[in-house]
Structures are given as structure tokens and as C-alpha cells.
Design an enzyme around this catalytic site. Structure first.
Site, PDB file in Angstrom:
ATOM      1  N   HIS A   1      -9.710   0.053  -6.397  1.00  0.00           N
ATOM      2  CA  HIS A   1      -9.337   0.816  -5.211  1.00  0.00           C
ATOM      3  C   HIS A   1      -8.119   1.682  -5.476  1.00  0.00           C
ATOM      4  O   HIS A   1      -7.733   2.503  -4.649  1.00  0.00           O
ATOM      5  CB  HIS A   1      -9.043  -0.163  -4.066  1.00  0.00           C
ATOM      6  CG  HIS A   1      -9.102   0.455  -2.713  1.00  0.00           C
ATOM      7  ND1 HIS A   1      -8.389   1.572  -2.379  1.00  0.00           N
ATOM      8  CD2 HIS A   1      -9.794   0.124  -1.619  1.00  0.00           C
ATOM      9  CE1 HIS A   1      -8.629   1.890  -1.121  1.00  0.00           C
ATOM     10  NE2 HIS A   1      -9.482   1.023  -0.641  1.00  0.00           N
ATOM     11  N   CYS A   2      -7.478   1.513  -6.658  1.00  0.00           N
ATOM     12  CA  CYS A   2      -6.175   2.164  -6.817  1.00  0.00           C
ATOM     13  C   CYS A   2      -6.194   3.384  -7.728  1.00  0.00           C
ATOM     14  O   CYS A   2      -6.084   4.511  -7.269  1.00  0.00           O
ATOM     15  CB  CYS A   2      -5.160   1.145  -7.315  1.00  0.00           C
ATOM     16  SG  CYS A   2      -4.901  -0.197  -6.144  1.00  0.00           S
ATOM     17  N   LEU A   3      -6.350   3.144  -9.037  1.00  0.00           N
ATOM     18  CA  LEU A   3      -6.105   4.240  -9.977  1.00  0.00           C
ATOM     19  C   LEU A   3      -7.049   5.428  -9.817  1.00  0.00           C
ATOM     20  O   LEU A   3      -6.610   6.570  -9.937  1.00  0.00           O
ATOM     21  CB  LEU A   3      -6.124   3.716 -11.418  1.00  0.00           C
ATOM     22  CG  LEU A   3      -5.049   2.691 -11.753  1.00  0.00           C
ATOM     23  CD1 LEU A   3      -4.883   2.553 -13.259  1.00  0.00           C
ATOM     24  CD2 LEU A   3      -3.713   3.041 -11.121  1.00  0.00           C
TER      25      LEU A   3
ATOM     26  N   ILE B   1      -8.125   6.608  -7.226  1.00  0.00           N
ATOM     27  CA  ILE B   1      -8.004   7.203  -5.894  1.00  0.00           C
ATOM     28  C   ILE B   1      -6.563   7.595  -5.562  1.00  0.00           C
ATOM     29  O   ILE B   1      -6.279   8.736  -5.191  1.00  0.00           O
ATOM     30  CB  ILE B   1      -8.540   6.208  -4.835  1.00  0.00           C
ATOM     31  CG1 ILE B   1     -10.042   6.026  -5.049  1.00  0.00           C
ATOM     32  CG2 ILE B   1      -8.239   6.689  -3.415  1.00  0.00           C
ATOM     33  CD1 ILE B   1     -10.646   4.897  -4.275  1.00  0.00           C
ATOM     34  N   ASP B   2      -5.643   6.640  -5.693  1.00  0.00           N
ATOM     35  CA  ASP B   2      -4.287   6.851  -5.159  1.00  0.00           C
ATOM     36  C   ASP B   2      -3.590   8.100  -5.701  1.00  0.00           C
ATOM     37  O   ASP B   2      -2.979   8.844  -4.923  1.00  0.00           O
ATOM     38  CB  ASP B   2      -3.411   5.618  -5.426  1.00  0.00           C
ATOM     39  CG  ASP B   2      -3.999   4.376  -4.781  1.00  0.00           C
ATOM     40  OD1 ASP B   2      -4.920   4.519  -3.975  1.00  0.00           O
ATOM     41  OD2 ASP B   2      -3.526   3.279  -5.100  1.00  0.00           O
TER      42      ASP B   2
END
Ligand SMILES: NC(=O)c1ccc[n+]([C@@H]2O[C@H](COP(=O)([O-])OP(=O)(O)OC[C@H]3O[C@@H](n4cnc5c(N)ncnc54)[C@H](O)[C@@H]3O)[C@@H](O)[C@H]2O)c1
Length: 436
Positions: free
Chosen positions: A276-278, A280-281
């Protein structure tokens, strides 16, 4: 909501030690927080739109690996954990924390979940309460978006009638050493009273809180952490491609560089980034930079480009390896080891394995996959899920190790495989093993 524009909140003790807490979104971030909050004495209403998840929680069944079933059962047994899909159960909260997803839609921040969460909390907001956003998002979200929605739906004023802040989550699923309690937590508020209230709540939940001057600083800090990882992984991935062409072992070079006791942090090559992080963020940050300044955040664009193309590189290396063995990828049996984007977790969201499967099936390969951690059956219908057995390994024309789960029986792979492309350098060296 600037710090200077707000005044102290009418004389309530912010976030009393045992509060009525609402957590909106019971996923990888929200569930561990809810469990911990109950354990330290809060009464927690866990609100989620997913009725199936709520049902599972009520029966003591966990779907987040970092929350073992026994721990969840103990929390349910206290009678102070109320998983629910009914927003009216939020009435009368002292503290509410928003931990809903922040995905991308067509490459742009998708704020729908945060907006919905803010609307429903606004409808139940009472004077003196505290709202905290934890979802990873672009700088400005708390003060521009969440504050506005809460004010419009409640008729109350942020910083005057209620507290508001941002506290990014740093949860690292599957990490046995660093978890919610012992990882320092950055906390912020739109004014001093909000910061005090936010901090008071998290001081009951984690060992160390790290106050910062504004929600924008906290929002940026979170994106900085993830962008830092994203860019460094991209650096090593691009170097891995070039090092191979130069005939140099990148893994040995990384190990050698990592002996430097200062000024270097070890990152290793891999099949791409996921979760969910790299993936997208950093795009939340580049979107914000572009919108506010009109300029392109080149590091993020470059890192996206490199990391997004790693699955293509994996497949190219596999095609070359098969070719050297006189086999076309079309019609070959390919066994993937690992679907999760990260070791020892069951999270296959945005996993590079998904792109690898797409590419291989598009080329006519028959793809099977082993991943005991990933429970969703629907990762990709084109892939046959199986167990790691000697027979499965032996029947594969090629094995691709994508995720270095501790549970993988590496001996059977090295013993039985005709050809392995090891994208994590997990296997012992052998003539049949090629490292990415
Ligand atoms: N997963 C991680 O490792 C991690 C780490 C740090 C930060 N984050 C951030 O935390 C946030 C949440 O991520 P996650 O991994 O927990 O997501 P998740 O998908 O695991 O969980 C989110 C939950 O929110 C629920 N939800 C969605 N919309 C809702 C709504 N309007 N009301 C109530 N519930 C709703 C979903 O049904 C789901 O159960 C994201 O912003 C993410 O970037 C995630």
C-alpha cells in the site's frame, strides 16, 4: 487552519486515559491500533464498511497477520472492542482515528475514503473531541480537506470546538522487532491544544511520541520516509541491471558497501515494489508538488519508472534463462515462489508478482504459484495455486523466487529445480540457480 488562527478548546481534559475511541478503517493499520487501544484500556468502536471483516472480527478471527487470533480473542473478550458497520455507533466519541485507504485512481490521489470518514465523524463530532488522521496522504490534507469537512458536517470549528491532528502510521507488517508499541510515533495538531490532545492519546498507546510543529510537517515526514525507500530501492534496482551488463556481482558490491559503518544504508535488488505504500505514497507527494508549484518531482517519477519496470526485467531474465536451456517461454511451466510483495506477509496488493503473472501468461506460459501467506484466492485467476513440494518443483521448467518468506523450503528448491531465477538471493549457490 493555521496554528495562529485557533484558540484553546473549552476547558476539557484532552483525551482522558481511558477514552471512547473510534477507529475508522480496520485494516493493516487500523486493526493493530484498535487492538492496542483496547489493551491499554480504551473502549474502541471499530468502524469499517466491509461487513465481512466486521463479522470475522466479532467471531475473534483476525485477517491481519500482525494481530494473532489469540490476541484478538482476548481483546474481544474484554467487551471494550465493538467492530461495527453502523456509523451511529460512533456517537459520543472522545478520540477518533481515520485509518482508511489512500489509493491512486488513474495515477491521482483518491481521497474518497478520507472524505467519507470525515463526513461520518463530523456527523457525530461533539465539542472537546479529538480527530486524528493516520492515512498516508499529501501535505495539507488534514488542514485543508479534513478540517473543512468536519466543520461543515458538524457545525463546529476546528481548533476552537474540537481538536484535530495528523499522526502517520509506521507499521511494518511482518517485522518481528519493530511494531506499533515500540516504534516512535510522529504526532501533530493544528494548534497547541490539538497537539496536546493527540499526543495524550498516543502516549497511552505507544512508547514514544515525537511531536512536530504542524500536520503538514507530519504528513511530509511520512511521505519522505516512503519516498526515501522508494528512491533507494530504484537506485539499487537500476544498478543491478547495469552491474549485470558490466559482469559485476551487484549483491557482493552491496554487501561490501554495507560494511561502511556510517553514511550508507543497505538496499537490495528485487522484482519491484508493492503493497500500500511504495508504489503509491510518493505519487501523492509528486502530485502535491506539481499542483502547488507546477514542477515535476523528478526523483519520484524516475523511481516509479525504474521500480515499475522491474517485473519486465524479471521476465526478460527468465526468457533469457529458458532460451539458454533451449525452451521457449510459450508453453513452459513456471513456478512462482511468493506472491506477497514483502517477506513473511500475506499482502499481495500491488505486488510485482501480479505483473509477472500477467506478462508470463500473456507469453503463453503456464503459471503456478506457492505462497502460504497470501490467503486471497483471487490474486490472479490465471495462476494455479499450489504447495511447495519436490514434485511441483521438479515439473517446472523454471522456478522464480519472488518473495523470500522464511517458511519457504529452500533445500527442496535447490535440490529439485532445473532452473531457478532467484530475485532475492535467498538460495544457496548452485549451477541451476541464477540470481537477479
Ligand atoms: N499497510 C501498511 O503497511 C501501511 C503502513 C503505513 C501507513 N499505511 C497507510 O494507512 C492507511 C490504511 O492502510 P491499510 O493498509 O490499513 O489499508 P487496508 O485496506 O488494509 O484497510 C483499510 C480498511 O478501511 C476500510 N474502509 C475503507 N473505506 C472506509 C470508510 N469510508 N469507512 C470505514 N472503513 C472504510 C476498508 O474496508 C478496510 O478494511 C493508508 O493510507 C496507508 O497508506 C499503511
Amino acid at each position: 487552519m493555521s496554528q495562529s488562527s485557533s484558540t484553546a478548546i473549552i476547558g476539557e481534559d484532552p483525551a482522558p486515559p481511558a477514552s471512547r475511541t473510534v477507529i475508522v478503517g480496520l485494516g493493516y493499520v487500523g486493526l493493530p491500533l484498535a487492538v492496542r487501544a483496547v489493551e491499554v484500556g480504551h473502549h474502541v468502536v471499530g468502524l469499517d464498511v466491509d461487513a465481512e471483516r466486521v463479522k470475522r472480527l466479532l467471531s475473534g478471527e483476525s485477517y491481519v497477520e500482525d494481530v494473532p487470533a489469540e490476541r484478538l480473542a482476548a481483546v474481544v473478550a474484554t467487551g471494550r472492542f465493538e467492530p461495527t458497520i453502523d456509523a451511529d455507533d460512533c456517537t459520543g466519541f472522545d478520540v477518533a482515528v481515520i485509518t482508511v485507504p489512500t489509493p491512486l485512481r488513474e495515477g491521482l490521489p483518491e481521497m474518497r475514503h478520507i472524505e467519507e470518514a470525515a463526513r461520518l465523524l463530523g456527523a457525530h463530532l461533539r465539542p472537546g473531541a479529538t480527530v486524528v488522521l493516520e492515512s498516508t496522504t499529501y501535505p495539507g490534507t488534514t488542514e485543508e480537506l479534513v478540517a473543512t469537512i468536519l466543520e461543515q458536517t458538524s457545525g463546529l470549528r476546528a481548533g476552537v470546538d474540537f481538536h484535530l491532528g495528523y499522526s502517520p502510521e509506521r507499521i511494518d507488517p511482518g517485522n518481528p522487532q519493530w511494531h506499533l508499541e515500540n516504534t516512535p510515533k510522529v504526532v501533530s495538531g493544528i494548534d497547541d491544544a490539538s497537539l496536546a490532545a493527540v499526543r495524550a492519546f498516543y502516549d497511552t498507546v505507544v512508547d514514544t511520541t515525537v511531536p512536530v510543529g504542524s500536520p503538514q510537517v507530519a504528513e511530509l515526514a511520512k511521505l519522505l520516509e516512503n519516498t526515501f525507500r522508494h528512491v533507494n530501492i530504484a537506485l539499487i534496482n537500476e544498478l543491478a541491471v547495469f552491474a549485470r551488463e558490466l559482469g559485476i556481482d551487484i549483491w557482493e558490491a552491496v554487501d561490501a558497501a554495507a560494511t561502511k559503518p556510517y553514511g550508507f544504508m543497505k538496499f537490495t535488488p528485487g522484482p519491484g515494489v508493492g503493497g500500500h505504500c511504495l508504489p503509491i505514497d510518493p505519487s501523492y507527494l509528486s502530485w502535491r508538488v506539481k499542483r502547488a508549484t507546477g514542477r515535476v518531482f523528478r526523483f519520484v517519477e524516475l523511481a516509479n519508472d525504474i521500480n515499475d519496470h522491474m517485473p519486465d526485467y524479471v521476465v526478460r531474465r527468465l526468457i533469457e534463462g529458458l532460451n539458454r536451456r533451449g525452451r521457449p517461454v510459450n508453453g513452459s511451466q513456471i513456478l512462482l515462489l511468493g506472491l506477497a510483495y514483502k517477506r513473511n506477509t500475506g499482502d499481495a496488493r500491488e505486488s510485482p508478482a501480479i505483473r509477472v503473472i500477467e506478462l508470463l501468461t500473456g507469453l503463453g506460459a503456464f503459471v503456478s504459484a506457492v505462497d502460504p501467506h497470501v490467503v486471497e484466492a483471487h490474486v490472479d485467476r490465471r495462476v494455479r495455486r499450489t504447495q511447495l513440494t519436490a514434485a511441483e518443483v521438479a515439473r517446472a521448467d523454471a522456478v522464480v523466487l519472488l518473495t523470500d518468506h522464511d517458511s519457504l523450503d529452500v533445500d527442496v528448491v535447490v535440490r529439485e529445480a532445473r532452473y531457478v531465477l532467484d530475485c532475492r538471493r535467498m538460495l544457496a549457490p548452485a549451477s541451476t540457480v541464477e540470481v537477479l
